[in-house]
Write an enzyme that holds these catalytic residues in place. Structure first.
Site: not given
Ligand code: ADP
Length: 245
Positions: A13, A88, A127, A139, A150
């Site tokens: 993404k 999400r 990665r 991270r 996740r």
């Molecule tokens: P990825 O999609 O690679 O898991 P992101 O960088 O999008 O990682 O998100 C990392 C973390 O941030 C998620 O695992 C969650 O804990 C939190 N997070 C990000 N966006 C949201 C969201 N829209 N709602 C709830 N938690 C979120």
């Protein structure tokens, strides 16, 4: 242009969002990046989100909704945005609908990157290895154990959004396992489809282009004058030039 990128962690993404923002001159709104920035800055939101994110769970809806509501009102987001990592959950999607409706905005599409979970784990491992080799900070949630959490959160809470947006006829799916360039091209095609008239459509056919030479009739006004010859009037005399006073 206002888009959502939907797909599990590691689906690409972020990479596709970068290409979309360059092409359409819009901004990328990544809730993951915003939350990580809040954690790094030690803001109240960051303090609340830190341990949740480290466990790979989802931050409460009201927290991310408030962040996104603030962000879409920034001047740089006026031209449009691509949301990456938001919504999400279904309540987040409903909140986004309200936020957009209040502002008179509409979504142009939701692009779902379809991927194979087994391959995702290998992708993220790669990665992490590449980032470590470059000396970059990895991270905290990019470990195989947290990644499984996740993915589970994605399956349970985020995957239902595909149906949510399919019902609204906004969902466009692409094969996220193809190469980065192929995925970009597929997204490009989805966003600007080439319209071909359907077979049996009632649209009038275009006139065929004439290719045969038309017969030149003698005395026809179309007949070419030999080079250098002056234009003659009806009675065959050369046209006189009249000076304007
Ligand atoms: P990825 O999609 O690679 O898991 P992101 O960088 O999008 O990682 O998100 C990392 C973390 O941030 C998620 O695992 C969650 O804990 C939190 N997070 C990000 N966006 C949201 C969201 N829209 N709602 C709830 N938690 C979120």
């Amino acid at each position: 242009m206002r888009l959502i990128l939907l797909g599990p962690p590691g689906a690409g993404k972020g990479t596709q969002a970068q290409r979309l923002i360059a092409k359409h001159r819009i901004v990328q709104l990544s809730t993951g990046d915003m939350l990580r920035a809040a954690v790094a800055a030690g803001t109240p939101v960051g303090l609340r989100a830190k341990s949740i994110m480290e466990r790979g769970e989802l931050v409460p809806d009201e927290v991310v909704i408030a962040i996104v509501a603030d962000r879409i009102d920034q001047p740089d987001a006026k031209r449009g945005f691509v949301l990456d990592g938001f919504p999400r959950t279904v309540p987040q999607a409903q909140a986004l609908d309200r936020l957009l409706a209040e502002r008179g905005f509409k979504l142009d599409g939701v692009i779902e990157l379809k991927v194979d979970e087994g391959i995702l784990i290998r992708r993220i491992e790669k990665r992490v290895a590449e980032m470590t080799a470059r000396g970059e900070k990895v991270r905290a949630d990019d470990t195989p154990e947290v990644l499984k959490g996740r993915l589970a959160a994605y399956r349970a809470q985020t995957a239902p959004l595909a149906d949510y947006y399919a019902d609204k006829r906004l969902l466009k799916s692409v094969d996220g396992m193809a190469s980065i360039d192929e995925v970009t091209a597929a997204i490009g095609r989805l966003l600007s489809p080439v319209r071909t008239p359907k077979a049996g459509s009632s649209r009038r056919k275009a006139k065929p282009i004439r290719t045969e030479k038309r017969p030149v009739r003698k005395g026809s006004p179309r007949r070419k004058r030999p080079a250098g010859a002056k234009r003659k009037n009806k009675s065959g005399q050369r046209k006189k030039r009249t000076r304007r006073s």
